[in-house]
Design a protein around this motif. Structure first.
Motif, short mmCIF file in Angstrom:
data_model
loop_
_atom_site.label_atom_id
_atom_site.label_comp_id
_atom_site.label_asym_id
_atom_site.label_seq_id
_atom_site.Cartn_x
_atom_site.Cartn_y
_atom_site.Cartn_z
N TYR A 459 -9.06 -10.01 5.68
CA TYR A 459 -7.66 -10.31 5.38
C TYR A 459 -6.85 -10.22 6.67
O TYR A 459 -6.82 -9.18 7.33
N VAL A 460 -6.22 -11.35 7.02
CA VAL A 460 -5.30 -11.41 8.17
C VAL A 460 -3.93 -11.77 7.62
O VAL A 460 -3.70 -12.93 7.25
N LEU A 622 -13.65 -4.22 3.08
CA LEU A 622 -12.58 -5.12 3.48
C LEU A 622 -12.21 -4.84 4.93
O LEU A 622 -11.99 -3.69 5.31
N LEU A 623 -12.16 -5.89 5.73
CA LEU A 623 -11.67 -5.80 7.11
C LEU A 623 -10.28 -6.41 7.15
O LEU A 623 -10.07 -7.55 6.71
N VAL A 624 -9.32 -5.66 7.67
CA VAL A 624 -7.94 -6.14 7.80
C VAL A 624 -7.59 -6.17 9.29
O VAL A 624 -7.74 -5.15 9.98
N VAL A 625 -7.14 -7.30 9.78
CA VAL A 625 -6.67 -7.42 11.16
C VAL A 625 -5.17 -7.70 11.10
O VAL A 625 -4.75 -8.79 10.70
N CYS A 626 -4.37 -6.71 11.49
CA CYS A 626 -2.91 -6.80 11.32
C CYS A 626 -2.26 -7.54 12.49
O CYS A 626 -1.32 -7.04 13.12
N ALA A 648 -12.55 -15.09 3.74
CA ALA A 648 -11.16 -14.77 4.04
C ALA A 648 -10.33 -14.73 2.76
O ALA A 648 -10.51 -15.56 1.86
N LEU A 649 -9.43 -13.75 2.68
CA LEU A 649 -8.52 -13.63 1.53
C LEU A 649 -7.12 -14.07 1.95
O LEU A 649 -6.67 -13.74 3.05
N GLN A 654 -4.69 -10.12 -3.26
CA GLN A 654 -6.13 -10.31 -3.43
C GLN A 654 -6.92 -9.29 -2.61
O GLN A 654 -8.00 -8.86 -3.02
N ALA A 655 -6.38 -8.90 -1.47
CA ALA A 655 -7.05 -7.88 -0.66
C ALA A 655 -7.11 -6.55 -1.41
O ALA A 655 -8.16 -5.89 -1.46
N LEU A 656 -5.99 -6.17 -2.03
CA LEU A 656 -5.95 -4.91 -2.78
C LEU A 656 -6.81 -5.00 -4.04
O LEU A 656 -7.45 -4.01 -4.43
N ALA A 657 -6.85 -6.17 -4.63
CA ALA A 657 -7.69 -6.35 -5.82
C ALA A 657 -9.18 -6.20 -5.47
O ALA A 657 -9.96 -5.62 -6.24
#
Length: 669
Positions: A459-460, A622-626, A648-649, A654-657
């Motif tokens: 998720y970006v 989940l990988l998150v790139v802020c 990709a989300l 959807q990331a939290l789901a």
């Protein structure tokens, strides 16, 4: 001349046949583990290593997470029956190889191979320095006195003298420099404890062993200083393996240059005062001489800091910003003069005891180094100043390790194997091979066997403050809090700076303060790294906020870690003096520094950080790139391509789901 192992290969025929048999169903590895499964990726890597050993070639191999890289190089190295050197990135990885992996394989393959572990001086207790510390009345702090008591008890029973054996010893303890030796203060064969010396014992064992485990720092320290026992060891091996090779270049740059540090001078002045008053009281003005050296070091640090009154962490200052100033030049000259006067005084009493001869050499070397830093840097080198809250280091360094590695490889025919999970973003692994001077080496990329498409998401956030905007750190903390709540803790937040670490960590603590089910926030620097990681595993709901040292070398398989958040794209800092020098060189070659250096470095670092997420076949995460630039800028596609193939989300919901889904479903479900 190379020394062969006494056993020869474990199986008849070629090394390839022996390796295939070892990894095959019904082979020694499978017979010892009912859960063992043949992995084509592991066998591909092992076969390439076997080829390189038999042909005495250079192999650069990237092996994705889960390939089984360690066994893939250890099995052929052991079966080859040739003398082997294995170098890895850290002392903890050395211990893992020596204490766990090698004993297990040696037993499974039924090879009576002798194995030795060799670390640098600072890893071993010095009995002579321990005796001196026992007599001193000025230990740094109260905790040092308690640690000294524990050390003295342990010293009576240890065989190796390796400080890693001493459970609970904080690697940051102020006592460690007092009870370990350095090249400068070691008395060598003149030492009263020479026969019992743990360092010399470790070196003798290394020279006698079939396989020796070292670390990259030790390897390069020897190339620079010829003082680690490697000078005799390296020419005698047929196979040299460098694991975690992505750290090789930076380790080399740190050791192939020259340094002058305030800590070196202060340590010297303390040793001179103790020995002078203890063995030659009244013959020289020891307190005045030591005081001058101590003041000179501290004054140089204050002068280098200039207007920077509060320094947090470590800063790299441009040499040109300080070297042209009169007060800095005067402080450097004054330090050199103080060390020269100390050297002259020590020469007068040199013959009284071995300690004085060694102290005289140390003083002369410090004076010479101060004089060298007063001159221009050597061509092809870069200088800078490392500044910390209490100290400084003047550094002159090569830009990379190309020349050093080429010289070593050309010196004697042997197999050279360089491997890591992250060596570049292209088939030629150019990020690593260029900086290591290995452009002509055979390269191999073996992808991870993990099903990232099914088990991992990326998720970006698109609508998000840019890293240079004021609200970025707060936005990272808000998103991290939401992810941690959805995952029930089980989250790493990896920052690119210590400032961001503090900002995100503090904001998370405030955010979680009134939660009905509290989430613990564990921040790098609060306790030693190993202890912090253990707390993360022990606490049911926790978020760990870490900077550079947590981006790699951390293994948390299973559902204890299900979310990794990276605060921004990890580009090298453009104002770093070493980075600036590398950029200038690329520009002089007509290349594009942004594409060829900044994006390449960011891709490798991003890959390392993302690698913390999926550590086994059943892991989900989940990988998150802020950093919205990853989705909007042209180079973002290149960076995404460097990552494993995660789906990709499109939005936070959807990331939290996804986090909610994987945190409620067992990893094997």
């Amino acid at each position: 001349m190379s020394t062969p192992m006494s056993t020869g290969s474990a199986l008849p025929g070629s090394l390839q046949e022996a390796v295939i048999s070892a990894f095959a169903f019904g082979g020694p590895l499978q017979r010892a583990d009912a859960q063992y499964r043949e992995r084509s990726a592991q066998l591909e890597l092992a076969s390439a290593v076997a080829d390189a050993i038999e042909a005495r070639e250079v192999l650069v191999a990237e092996a994705g997470t889960g390939v089984g890289k360690t066994f893939a190089y250890l099995v052929p190295a052991l079966l080859a029956g040739r003398r082997t050197l294995i170098s890895t990135a850290t002392k903890s990885l050395q211990d893992q190889l020596f204490l766990r992996d090698l004993p297990r394989l040696r037993e499974l393959l039924r090879l009576p191979v002798s194995v030795a572990l060799l670390k640098g001086r600072s890893s071993y207790l010095c009995l002579q320095r321990l005796a001196q510390a026992r007599q001193t009345t000025t230990l740094p702090d109260r905790s040092a006195a308690r640690t000294l008591a524990k050390l003295e008890q342990w010293a009576q029973r240890t065989v190796s003298g390796d400080l890693a054996e001493l459970e609970g010893l904080d690697e940051r303890s102020s006592l460690i420099p007092l009870v370990t030796s350095t090249r400068e203060n070691c008395l060598g064969s003149e030492c009263p404890e020479y026969r019992s010396c743990h360092v010399m014992k470790a070196r003798r064992e290394a020279m006698a062993a079939d396989l020796v485990v070292v670390n990259h720092h030790l390897f390069f320290a020897d190339l620079s200083l010829r003082d680690t026992g490697m000078a005799e060891l390296l020419p005698s091996v047929d196979v040299a393996v460098f694991d975690e090779a992505h750290q090789l270049a930076e380790a080399g740059v740190a050791f192939l240059g020259s340094t002058l540090g305030s800590a070196q001078v202060i340590d010297f002045s303390r040793d001179m005062l103790a020995v002078g008053l203890g063995q030659a009281r009244g013959l020289q003005p020891w307190q005045e001489l030591a005081g001058a050296c101590d003041r000179g070091a501290r004054e140089l640090r204050l002068t280098a800091a200039g207007p920077l009154r509060e320094v947090r962490g470590s800063l790299k200052l441009r040499w040109s910003d300080r070297a042209g100033r009169g007060d800095f030049i005067e402080a450097l000259a004054a330090l050199g003069q103080a060390c020269r006067q100390a050297a002259d005084a020590l020469e007068v009493v040199r013959e009284m005891a071995p300690d004085f001869a060694k102290l005289a050499e140390r003083a002369a070397a410090l004076a010479a180094r101060a004089a060298a830093f007063a001159l221009d840097a050597e061509p092809g080198r870069v200088r800078w100043i490392d500044l910390t809250p209490q100290g400084l280091r003047l550094v002159e360094s090569p830009l990379d390790v190309r020349d050093a590695m080429r010289e070593q490889i050309a010196a004697a025919p042997k197999a050279w194997i360089f491997t890591s999970a992250t060596l570049g973003a292209d088939e030629r692994l150019a990020w690593f091979t260029e900086q290591a001077g290995l452009e002509e080496a055979r390269t191999l990329r073996v992808d991870s066997p993990f099903d990232y498409a099914a088990h991992a998401r990326l998720y970006v956030p698109a609508r998000f403050p840019k890293p240079n905007e004021p609200g970025h750190t707060a936005a990272v903390a808000r998103l991290a809090a939401a992810c941690a709540r959805a995952a029930g803790g089980r989250t790493f937040v990896l920052t690119t700076t210590l400032r961001a670490l503090a900002g995100v960590g503090d904001a998370l603590q405030t955010d979680f303060e009134h939660d009905a089910e509290p989430i613990a926030v564990l921040m790098q620097g609060s306790v030693p790294k190993r202890q912090l990681l253990q707390r993360f595993l022990d606490v049911p709901r926790a978020v760990l906020v870490g900077s550079q040292s947590f981006w790699e070398g951390i293994d948390v398989p299973g559902d204890a870690l299900q979310c990794v958040i990276i605060d921004k794209l990890p580009f090298p800092p453009p104002n770093d003096p070493l980075v600036e020098a590398r950029v200038k060189r690329l520009e002089s070659e007509g290349r594009n520094p942004f594409n060829d250096y900044f994006v390449a470095e960011a891709a490798v670092s991003l890959k390392q950080g993302a690698g913390r997420l999926i550590r086994s076949e059943s892991d989900r995460g989940l990988l998150v790139v802020c950093d919205p630039r990853m989705g909007t800028m042209g180079y973002g596609r290149r960076l995404r391509a460097a990552l494993p193939p995660m789906q990709a989300l499109p939005d936070e919901a959807q990331a939290l789901a996804w986090l909610d889904e994987i945190s409620t479903v067992p990893a094997w479900g």
